[in-house]
Design a protein around this motif. Structure first.
Motif, short mmCIF file in Angstrom:
data_model
loop_
_atom_site.label_atom_id
_atom_site.label_comp_id
_atom_site.label_asym_id
_atom_site.label_seq_id
_atom_site.Cartn_x
_atom_site.Cartn_y
_atom_site.Cartn_z
N SER A 17 -4.18 -13.57 6.30
CA SER A 17 -3.67 -12.40 6.25
C SER A 17 -5.08 -11.78 6.20
N TRP A 76 -4.93 -2.59 10.96
CA TRP A 76 -4.63 -1.04 10.62
C TRP A 76 -4.46 -0.37 11.54
N HIS A 134 -4.04 -5.11 2.03
CA HIS A 134 -2.74 -5.91 2.62
C HIS A 134 -3.34 -7.61 1.74
N SER A 135 -2.23 -8.15 0.99
CA SER A 135 -2.41 -9.04 0.56
C SER A 135 -3.63 -8.90 0.05
N VAL A 158 0.91 -4.24 0.16
CA VAL A 158 1.63 -4.82 0.59
C VAL A 158 0.92 -6.19 0.56
N ASP A 159 2.52 -7.38 -0.10
CA ASP A 159 2.59 -8.14 -0.24
C ASP A 159 1.63 -9.21 -0.88
N PHE A 294 3.01 -9.80 7.14
CA PHE A 294 2.18 -8.84 7.68
C PHE A 294 3.29 -7.61 8.17
#
Length: 319
Positions: A17, A76, A134-135, A158-159, A294
């Motif tokens: 990611s 992004w 993210h990640s 995010v995840d 994602f």
């Protein structure tokens, strides 16, 4: 669900990611298609943060967008287009990923990124910026906020998890996972995956074929030793207790569908998230129905609905 089976795909997700850095020479091309794009900050001194670059787009309240390991600030782009009329978006890209020059020294890589990001927030006088990560970027947002609880505003994670090393064993300690982390770093230092291997792995993280090709290219362009060091730093940093210091509201968005083949369910995956975030005072975990790692690509409408509703809450908006 077998946690040992769950570990493999989630580790792959974190590994692949996202953060393709945008070099200053590409700034004009990067802002193409964004009519509200702002010019680069004249007060910023890139020498102050050698482990990342920044692109600034939009106007309004400040927002940091932090990708993970091997894709772009450009990961992004759709998110920036969505928020640039309300927020001044500071898009972060990490050194060593997606073709950017590797950092001069890999020692304490992620700690250096953390410290330089916090310094950037202060020198640019960003008043409690909203952070979307993210990640690896989500992990970094948690680390920044727990290190300096007053520096940041609300977080959208995010995840990502506070301690990836505990997926296999919730009782795991840093010292127990360190040998595995060292072996992972050593293997990565020997070289990255072939293009075919990269694409096969990415196919478990994204559904759209064009996006798969894009993310795989970013991975191929990344410096393997830097990626290995970043993974090592994540595995040996346990934030499960540290998140208790975070004062801001936090929205955690999780993915589970990609792990269904390994025996996971939405409920079992949510349980892992809730366990890891148990000490975080103000948080909510939401799970995507079908999105893979994602989420901003795979479940875009849901991603924006969740983030928008969270950021518009009075308790969040006034932070």
């Amino acid at each position: 669900m077998k946690l040992t089976a769950f570990l493999r795909p989630l580790t792959a997700a974190l590994l692949l990611s996202a953060a393709l850095p945008l070099a200053a020479t590409n700034a004009a091309a990067a802002t193409a298609g964004h009519p509200a794009a702002a010019v680069a900050q004249l007060t910023d001194n890139p020498a102050d943060h050698p482990n990342f670059t920044v692109r600034v787009v939009g106007k309004g309240r400040p927002m940091l967008l932090i990708p993970g390991l091997t894709c772009p600030g450009a990961v992004w782009d759709e998110t920036v287009a969505h928020y640039q009329k309300q927020y001044q978006c500071h898009i972060i890209s990490l050194a060593g990923f997606g073709g950017n020059a590797a950092p001069a020294s890999p020692d304490h890589l992620l700690q250096n990124v953390r410290d330089q990001l916090l310094a950037y927030v202060k020198t640019q006088k960003l008043s409690q910026p909203t952070v979307i990560g993210h990640s690896l970027g989500g992990f970094m947002a948690l680390w920044m906020s727990s290190t300096d609880p007053g520096a940041l505003g609300p977080l959208v994670i995010v995840d990502s998890l506070p301690f990836i090393g505990a997926i296999q064993n919730p009782a795991a300690t840093v010292e127990q996972v360190r040998p595995m982390a060292e072996n992972m770093r050593r293997q990565m230092s020997l070289g990255g995956m072939s293009p075919a291997q990269q694409r096969q792995m990415v196919a478990g993280l994204v559904t759209d074929t064009a996006r798969i090709s894009q993310v795989a290219r970013w991975g191929q362009a990344s410096d393997a030793a830097t990626v290995g060091q970043a993974m090592y730093d994540m595995y040996v940093t346990d934030l499960r207790a540290e998140v208790a210091r975070i004062q801001q509201p936090v929205l955690v968005l999780g993915a589970w569908a990609a792990y269904q083949a390994y025996g996971s369910t939405k409920e079992s995956t949510r349980a892992i998230f809730e366990q890891q975030y148990a000490k975080l005072p103000q948080h909510r975990v939401e799970m995507s129905e079908a999105g893979r790692h994602f989420l901003m690509y795979d479940d875009t409408q849901w991603f924006f609905q969740q983030a928008d509703a969270f950021l518009k809450q009075p308790s969040v908006a006034r932070k």
